[in-house]
Motif scaffolding. Structure first.
Motif, PDB file in Angstrom:
ATOM      1  N   LYS A 101       1.040  -4.620  -0.382  1.00 51.59           N
ATOM      2  CA  LYS A 101       0.339  -5.905  -0.298  1.00 51.59           C
ATOM      3  C   LYS A 101       1.268  -7.048  -0.666  1.00 51.59           C
ATOM      4  N   SER A 102       2.089  -6.834  -1.657  1.00 45.18           N
ATOM      5  CA  SER A 102       3.028  -7.878  -2.067  1.00 45.18           C
ATOM      6  C   SER A 102       4.041  -8.158  -0.958  1.00 45.18           C
ATOM      7  N   ASP A 103       4.460  -7.100  -0.272  1.00 47.45           N
ATOM      8  CA  ASP A 103       5.403  -7.283   0.834  1.00 47.45           C
ATOM      9  C   ASP A 103       4.769  -8.102   1.963  1.00 47.45           C
ATOM     10  N   LEU A 104       3.484  -7.833   2.278  1.00 48.54           N
ATOM     11  CA  LEU A 104       2.795  -8.574   3.336  1.00 48.54           C
ATOM     12  C   LEU A 104       2.643 -10.037   2.949  1.00 48.54           C
ATOM     13  N   GLU A 105       2.307 -10.293   1.696  1.00 46.11           N
ATOM     14  CA  GLU A 105       2.149 -11.681   1.267  1.00 46.11           C
ATOM     15  C   GLU A 105       3.451 -12.448   1.376  1.00 46.11           C
ATOM     16  N   ALA A 160       1.741 -13.336   5.370  1.00 47.96           N
ATOM     17  CA  ALA A 160       0.491 -13.963   4.939  1.00 47.96           C
ATOM     18  C   ALA A 160       0.531 -15.460   5.239  1.00 47.96           C
ATOM     19  N   PRO A 161      -0.570 -16.093   5.670  1.00 53.89           N
ATOM     20  CA  PRO A 161      -1.899 -15.464   5.835  1.00 53.89           C
ATOM     21  C   PRO A 161      -2.164 -15.029   7.281  1.00 53.89           C
ATOM     22  N   ARG A 162      -1.112 -14.816   8.112  1.00 59.35           N
ATOM     23  CA  ARG A 162      -1.315 -14.506   9.515  1.00 59.35           C
ATOM     24  C   ARG A 162      -0.935 -13.065   9.819  1.00 59.35           C
ATOM     25  N   CYS A 163      -1.129 -12.152   8.865  1.00 62.45           N
ATOM     26  CA  CYS A 163      -0.780 -10.739   9.084  1.00 62.45           C
ATOM     27  C   CYS A 163      -1.789 -10.098  10.030  1.00 62.45           C
ATOM     28  N   THR A 164      -1.315  -9.218  10.863  1.00 62.07           N
ATOM     29  CA  THR A 164      -2.182  -8.534  11.818  1.00 62.07           C
ATOM     30  C   THR A 164      -2.979  -7.436  11.127  1.00 62.07           C
ATOM     31  N   ASP A 165      -4.071  -7.019  11.797  1.00 56.54           N
ATOM     32  CA  ASP A 165      -4.887  -5.927  11.240  1.00 56.54           C
ATOM     33  C   ASP A 165      -4.088  -4.635  11.149  1.00 56.54           C
ATOM     34  N   ALA A 166      -3.208  -4.420  12.066  1.00 55.15           N
ATOM     35  CA  ALA A 166      -2.398  -3.198  12.047  1.00 55.15           C
ATOM     36  C   ALA A 166      -1.525  -3.135  10.806  1.00 55.15           C
ATOM     37  N   ALA A 167      -1.112  -4.306  10.297  1.00 55.23           N
ATOM     38  CA  ALA A 167      -0.275  -4.327   9.089  1.00 55.23           C
ATOM     39  C   ALA A 167      -1.124  -4.258   7.831  1.00 55.23           C
TER      40      ALA A 167
END
Length: 279
Positions: free
Chosen positions: A200-204, A208-215
């Protein structure tokens, strides 16, 4: 006149009769030899008896002289013991028989010293209405007036454990197994949760905040798995606690305060599970 003659004849014949206690020359020689052999074997009590025979005044002077010298040496070396017995009240009693093996040593105690050969002895004290008492002693050469005491006083028996005590002794196995699985589950939930938080920290940091559902979906799945695993583990720990307390007897207040207990406290982003008590 006839009466006087008869009296005179009887008086004259009395000195000619041998004393009843006189020792023959053959007995003197045999006792002389026995004294030497018994001393070498360490049988001082028997050697003393033999020396008393061959030191008699009726024995030849040469034999009598040696035996008298040996008798003095034996008397000095021969140990003596005093046998003492106490009844169930702790008082001395004379109504006791003492055996060494099958040999009756004393049929009643009289408080007098008794000669005993040096070495190891096993004495058995017997008294009517009581269990025999065995004493193992080692008597040393030259010891005098050694007290050998036996007590017929019954020792208090330790109380036998009650069924409740036997049931409550030790820790039951079932709660240990269940609790172990629960703790392992909590460890696994923690690892999954840490991996999910790291992802989650990597995605942020990256999308973020435009991450895809697959991610995002894998992170959500890991968090859900961590929650489910933690919940199941807590349920197992609770079951282990229930089994443990049901199978154990009721503890005292002091034991309750020291008893391990599971604590859960919510924290930011998760919760805290701990075990408190005296170990």
């Amino acid at each position: 006149m006839k009466t006087r003659a008869l009296v005179f004849f009887a008086a004259a014949t009395i000195p000619l009769a041998a004393p009843a206690s006189a020792t023959t020359k053959k007995e003197c020689v045999a006792s002389y030899e026995q004294t030497q052999s018994l001393r070498k074997e360490g049988k001082l009590a028997q050697a003393r008896e033999a020396a008393l025979v061959c030191s008699d005044n009726t024995c030849p002077r040469v034999v009598r002289g040696d035996c008298a010298e040996w008798l003095a040496e034996i008397e000095k070396s021969l140990p003596t013991v005093v046998l003492v017995a106490r009844d169930d009240k702790g008082d001395e009693t004379a109504d006791v028989r003492v055996f060494e093996g099958d040999k009756l040593v004393r049929d009643r105690l009289d408080g007098k010293a008794m000669p005993m050969d040096p070495g190891e002895h096993v004495l058995r004290f017997e008294r009517d209405g009581a269990e025999p008492v065995t004493r193992k002693v080692i008597v040393h050469e030259g010891d005098k007036l050694v007290r050998i005491e036996a007590s017929f006083k019954k020792e208090p028996k330790a109380p036998e454990p009650s069924p409740e005590d036997e049931k409550g002794s030790g820790v039951p196995i079932a709660p240990i197994v269940i609790g172990g699985v629960g703790l392992l589950g909590l460890g696994a939930a923690g690892v999954i949760g840490l991996l999910a938080l790291s992802a989650k920290s990597d995605l942020e940091a990256s999308c973020a905040p435009r991450c895809t559902d697959a991610a995002v979906d894998p992170v959500r799945t890991k968090l859900l798995a961590a929650d489910i695993t933690a919940g199941a583990s807590l349920a197992l720990l609770g079951a282990a606690a229930v089994v443990y307390f049901v199978s154990k007897p009721k503890p005292t207040d002091e034991q309750k305060s020291a008893m391990p207990r599971l604590e859960f406290a919510p924290t930011i982003g998760g919760g805290f599970v701990g075990l408190r008590g005296t170990f």
